[in-house]
Motif scaffolding. Structure first.
Motif, mmCIF file in Angstrom:
data_model
loop_
_atom_site.group_PDB
_atom_site.id
_atom_site.type_symbol
_atom_site.label_atom_id
_atom_site.label_comp_id
_atom_site.label_asym_id
_atom_site.label_seq_id
_atom_site.Cartn_x
_atom_site.Cartn_y
_atom_site.Cartn_z
ATOM 1 N N GLN A 1 0.847 -1.205 0.000
ATOM 2 C CA GLN A 1 0.000 0.000 0.000
ATOM 3 C C GLN A 1 0.880 1.251 0.000
ATOM 4 O O GLN A 1 0.607 2.221 -0.711
ATOM 5 N N LYS B 1 -5.881 2.053 -8.833
ATOM 6 C CA LYS B 1 -7.272 1.976 -8.355
ATOM 7 C C LYS B 1 -7.909 0.647 -8.750
ATOM 8 O O LYS B 1 -8.672 0.062 -7.981
ATOM 9 N N PRO C 1 -3.788 2.499 -3.002
ATOM 10 C CA PRO C 1 -3.931 3.957 -2.850
ATOM 11 C C PRO C 1 -3.020 4.759 -3.790
ATOM 12 O O PRO C 1 -1.976 4.276 -4.224
ATOM 13 N N CYS C 2 -3.434 5.990 -4.068
ATOM 14 C CA CYS C 2 -2.661 6.902 -4.933
ATOM 15 C C CYS C 2 -2.171 8.112 -4.154
ATOM 16 O O CYS C 2 -1.616 9.034 -4.755
ATOM 17 N N SER C 3 -2.449 8.162 -2.859
ATOM 18 C CA SER C 3 -2.050 9.356 -2.101
ATOM 19 C C SER C 3 -1.928 8.988 -0.627
ATOM 20 O O SER C 3 -2.217 7.853 -0.234
ATOM 21 N N THR C 4 -1.494 9.959 0.148
ATOM 22 C CA THR C 4 -1.410 9.753 1.601
ATOM 23 C C THR C 4 -1.844 11.023 2.311
ATOM 24 O O THR C 4 -1.758 12.111 1.732
ATOM 25 N N ASP C 5 -2.279 10.869 3.567
ATOM 26 C CA ASP C 5 -2.628 12.059 4.366
ATOM 27 C C ASP C 5 -1.434 12.566 5.173
ATOM 28 O O ASP C 5 -1.508 13.614 5.796
ATOM 29 N N CYS D 1 -2.437 6.008 -11.729
ATOM 30 C CA CYS D 1 -3.510 6.017 -10.714
ATOM 31 C C CYS D 1 -4.670 5.117 -11.146
ATOM 32 O O CYS D 1 -5.259 4.423 -10.316
ATOM 33 N N ALA E 1 1.231 4.175 -2.991
ATOM 34 C CA ALA E 1 1.066 5.616 -2.783
ATOM 35 C C ALA E 1 2.367 6.341 -3.122
ATOM 36 O O ALA E 1 2.344 7.407 -3.769
ATOM 37 N N CYS F 1 -7.301 -1.662 -6.235
ATOM 38 C CA CYS F 1 -7.690 -1.142 -4.907
ATOM 39 C C CYS F 1 -6.481 -0.707 -4.085
ATOM 40 O O CYS F 1 -6.425 -0.924 -2.865
#
Ligand code: GLY
Length: 350
Positions: free
Chosen positions: A259, A291, A296-300, A287, A263, A294
């Motif tokens: 994962q 997807k 992710p393409c980003s992080t917080d 991306c 990302a 399933c």
């Protein structure tokens, strides 16, 4: 069945097929002549395949010992490593005997490191049982354990005698563990092979296991024979990993490697597009595929945290970090980047 030769300093074969564990003794006889084999495995994999492997080895005339440790990255440490060495010493394992790594990346890495260092080097065989271990960690001789400060900070380059990729073992993987390996598979498409990438885009998790796994191993074998000791081309295999390792660490390893790498690949590709190193279409294509899987393409996580982690990246050399930058699908470059630019590049990818 397919065989790929890895032309490293000590060449060996990767055999890809079904029910290879049942015939492990035959493959081992071709490459070495131990009297004792020590299976090293974890608490998830050993109950599934341990007795099949052990019976196969006994049927070929070998004495067999098994060492099983609790599954998970948290076991890939100095404590487990020393326990393995003590187990080998107590059982009087000699230099002419053989270690067999039966499991995923953690088992392969720690067994390889024990093999590299026990009695200053004993032969070992990799039997990877996860997608990630098949296409990446079991091939190329990178062995390691983790320190509390970071992953894989202690290790050695030490090539196995043979790698047996038994595709049947994929059937018992959870969807999450299988998906984790998919991030590495997509990585090979982005790095080297547009046709592989298109196959993954079309079929997603229904991709052809035989074709895709063999192709990824072939690509990795090419890289390893060009740059066994990770001084140049091999660093490209870390596409998405500089930022990915930061995401893993920031999450306290609750986000899986696959994962995080997914990302990380998307973030560095978005950054590459924003600094004019690739078209935005490359980011969009990547991306879309992530997807489909399933992933992710980003992080917080904020740039500050990811930057801190990039500073302890193994590809850092003095004041420069070697970022792996996609130019096109199938074509990436190593971009030596001064540390003062790394933060703004990460920020551009978020
Ligand atoms: N896993 C990256 C390498 O083997 O170089």
């Amino acid at each position: 069945m397919k065989t790929i030769t890895v032309n490293a300093s000590s060449p060996y074969e990767v055999i890809i097929g079904k029910q290879l564990i049942e015939s492990a003794g035959t493959y081992i006889q071709r490459v070495c002549n131990p009297s004792t084999c020590v299976i090293i495995s974890d608490s998830n994999v050993f109950p599934l395949y341990g007795s099949i492997l052990s019976d196969a080895l006994k049927n070929s005339g070998y004495q067999v010992f098994s060492f099983v440790f609790p599954a998970g990255e948290s076991s890939k440490n100095a404590k487990t490593y020393i326990e393995i060495l003590e187990f080998l010493a107590v059982n009087k394992i000699t230099r002419s005997d053989l270690l067999i790594a039966l499991g995923g990346g953690v088992v392969g890495d720690i067994t390889g490191f024990a093999a590299a260092t026990y009695l200053r080097g004993i032969s070992y065989v990799q039997i990877p049982t996860s997608l990630l271990a098949m296409v990446d960690s079991s091939v190329g001789g990178k062995t390691a354990i983790d320190l509390q400060t970071g992953k894989n900070l202690v290790g050695a380059f030490y090539q196995p005698k043979v790698v047996l990729c038994d595709l049947c073992t994929l059937d018992t993987l959870s969807p999450e563990v299988f998906q984790d390996g998919c991030a590495e598979v997509i990585k090979y498409g982005v790095l080297y092979d547009c046709a592989l990438f298109e196959h993954l885009a079309e079929y997603a998790v229904e991709f052809s296991k035989e074709y895709v796994i063999a192709r990824c191993i072939e690509l990795k074998a090419n890289v390893v024979c060009q740059d066994e000791f990770d001084r140049g081309e091999r660093q490209k295999l870390n596409l998405g990993h500089t930022i990915g390792h930061g995401i893993e660490a920031a999450s306290n390893y609750t986000i899986s490697h696959g994962q995080a790498v997914a990302a990380g690949m998307a973030i560095i590709t978005k950054a590459a597009s924003s600094i004019g190193e690739c078209d935005e279409a490359v980011y969009t294509l990547l991306c879309d595929v992530l997807k489909r899987f399933c992933l992710p393409c980003s992080t917080d996580y904020p740039a500050d945290l990811l930057f801190e982690s990039a500073l302890s990246d193994k590809k850092r050399s003095g004041k420069t970090v070697n970022l792996i930058i996609p130019h096109k699908i199938g074509n990436c470059a190593i971009m030596p980047t001064p540390i003062y630019r790394v933060h703004s590049i990460i920020e551009a990818g978020l």
